[in-house]
Write an enzyme that holds these catalytic residues in place. Structure first.
Site, PDB file in Angstrom:
ATOM      1  N   LYS A 164      -1.825  -1.387  -3.829  1.00 51.64           N
ATOM      2  CA  LYS A 164      -2.702  -0.231  -3.971  1.00 51.64           C
ATOM      3  C   LYS A 164      -1.819   1.009  -3.975  1.00 51.64           C
ATOM      4  O   LYS A 164      -1.071   1.249  -3.025  1.00 51.64           O
ATOM      5  CB  LYS A 164      -3.697  -0.149  -2.819  1.00 51.64           C
ATOM      6  CG  LYS A 164      -4.555   1.120  -2.860  1.00 51.64           C
ATOM      7  CD  LYS A 164      -5.344   1.356  -1.587  1.00 51.64           C
ATOM      8  CE  LYS A 164      -6.123   2.664  -1.679  1.00 51.64           C
ATOM      9  NZ  LYS A 164      -6.774   3.047  -0.411  1.00 51.64           N
ATOM     10  N   TYR A 218       0.864  -1.182   0.000  1.00 54.57           N
ATOM     11  CA  TYR A 218       0.000   0.000   0.000  1.00 54.57           C
ATOM     12  C   TYR A 218       0.895   1.225   0.000  1.00 54.57           C
ATOM     13  O   TYR A 218       1.560   1.517   0.999  1.00 54.57           O
ATOM     14  CB  TYR A 218      -0.891  -0.055   1.242  1.00 54.57           C
ATOM     15  CG  TYR A 218      -1.940   1.034   1.385  1.00 54.57           C
ATOM     16  CD1 TYR A 218      -2.177   1.989   0.407  1.00 54.57           C
ATOM     17  CD2 TYR A 218      -2.720   1.090   2.535  1.00 54.57           C
ATOM     18  CE1 TYR A 218      -3.136   2.968   0.568  1.00 54.57           C
ATOM     19  CE2 TYR A 218      -3.694   2.060   2.717  1.00 54.57           C
ATOM     20  CZ  TYR A 218      -3.897   2.997   1.728  1.00 54.57           C
ATOM     21  OH  TYR A 218      -4.852   3.969   1.902  1.00 54.57           O
TER      22      TYR A 218
END
Length: 309
Positions: free
Chosen positions: A166, A138
């Site tokens: 992400k 992330y």
């Protein structure tokens, strides 16, 4: 754990419903999850920035994980943010989530210390080695004050337990570089975008979907945009993208604070009768005047969306 099937679609970084005493509102949580599942999202992502995970006690995190797995009942995937400043606490939370029935772990970099790229590589390798869930990286430099170099991501993509990322940097050049660096060697590595506004543009160059906050409010909008992108339906993409931009300007922006997007979402969801407009300290919810403005805009977007679906 990789099986050559890339993870794709729209995942909702779910807001966490609270009551006015700061407890998880179980009734609202069930209602919100039903709303997201019926909207067709690929998964729900617990305890990210939108979900106020950093403000929760460990006990509350465990409660949310347990309830979310129960309420989803296998209808969509459950992802849990396990980032902490302490590696061992991240491992403990990920393994609790695995035992509870969660499908995937997600981890931003630990806050406080700035890390070298080699330290970033070592941190994620240790985490992935120690946990029972497939792991998404992330990248959220606004919160961690660090960026993962594309070359570091490419090295990490070789780990059998690291399946995707992400990217919430909001940097289009970085995202394109990431795709060009990682995808040739690891085509099954999922690269998903955070900012709602970038879903269509990143899919056009090979992204795998989005972890988009606005899908809390209008899951059908983001799922429809994702599907239009897959079909390269330019006219439909343009019409749906216009509504995504309205969410950004009319729902995310009116509060005017550093996390106005989350406060706007909670005000909008309150206007739809799904949750109450409550946040955890140290944040304050959007005020009455701003919330009333957001309620009007929410209804307008809802009406326009109905004409497109």
């Amino acid at each position: 754990m990789k099986n050559n099937e890339v993870f794709e679609g729209v995942v909702t970084p779910m807001v966490t419903p609270f009551d006015d005493k700061g407890a998880i509102d179980r009734c609202a949580l069930r209602k919100l999850i039903d709303h997201l599942v019926s909207g067709g999202v690929k998964g729900i992502f617990l305890m990210g920035t939108t979900g106020e995970g950093a403000s929760m006690t460990v006990e509350m995190q465990h409660e949310l994980i347990t309830l979310a797995v129960e309420y989803t009942a296998g209808r969509t995937a459950v992802l849990v943010h396990v980032a902490d400043s302490c590696l061992e606490r991240s491992i403990d939370l990920a393994n609790f989530a695995a035992e509870a029935g969660v499908n995937y772990a997600v981890s931003a970099l630990p806050y406080y210390f700035s890390l070298t790229q080699e330290e970033i590589f070592d941190y994620y390798t240790r985490l992935a080695d120690a946990i029972k869930l497939p792991l998404f990286l992330y990248n959220i430099p606004a919160q961690t004050k660090m960026m993962m170099a594309p070359e570091t991501v490419c090295r990490l993509a070789s780990h059998p337990n690291i399946i995707g990322m992400k990217d919430s940097s909001g940097n289009g050049t970085y995202f394109n570089t990431l795709l060009a660096t990682v995808k040739p060697a690891h085509p099954d590595f999922s690269i998903m975008v955070g900012p709602d506004e970038m879903l269509a543009s990143t899919m056009a160059v090979g992204g795998n979907g989005g972890v988009n906050s606005g899908s809390n409010l209008f899951p059908e909008l983001y799922v429809a945009l994702y599907e239009a992108c897959r079909k390269a339906d330019k006219d439909r993409i343009m019409a749906l993208q216009a509504l995504v931009m309205k969410v950004s300007t009319d729902i995310y922006s009116p509060d005017g604070t550093p996390v106005s997007f989350m406060k706007g979402l909670k005000a909008a969801l309150t206007s739809l009768g799904i949750i109450s407009n409550c946040v955890l300290p140290p944040l304050h919810p959007a005020g009455a005047e701003v919330s009333a403005e957001i309620a009007v805009k929410t209804k307008e977007i809802q009406t326009e969306l109905a004409g497109l679906l």
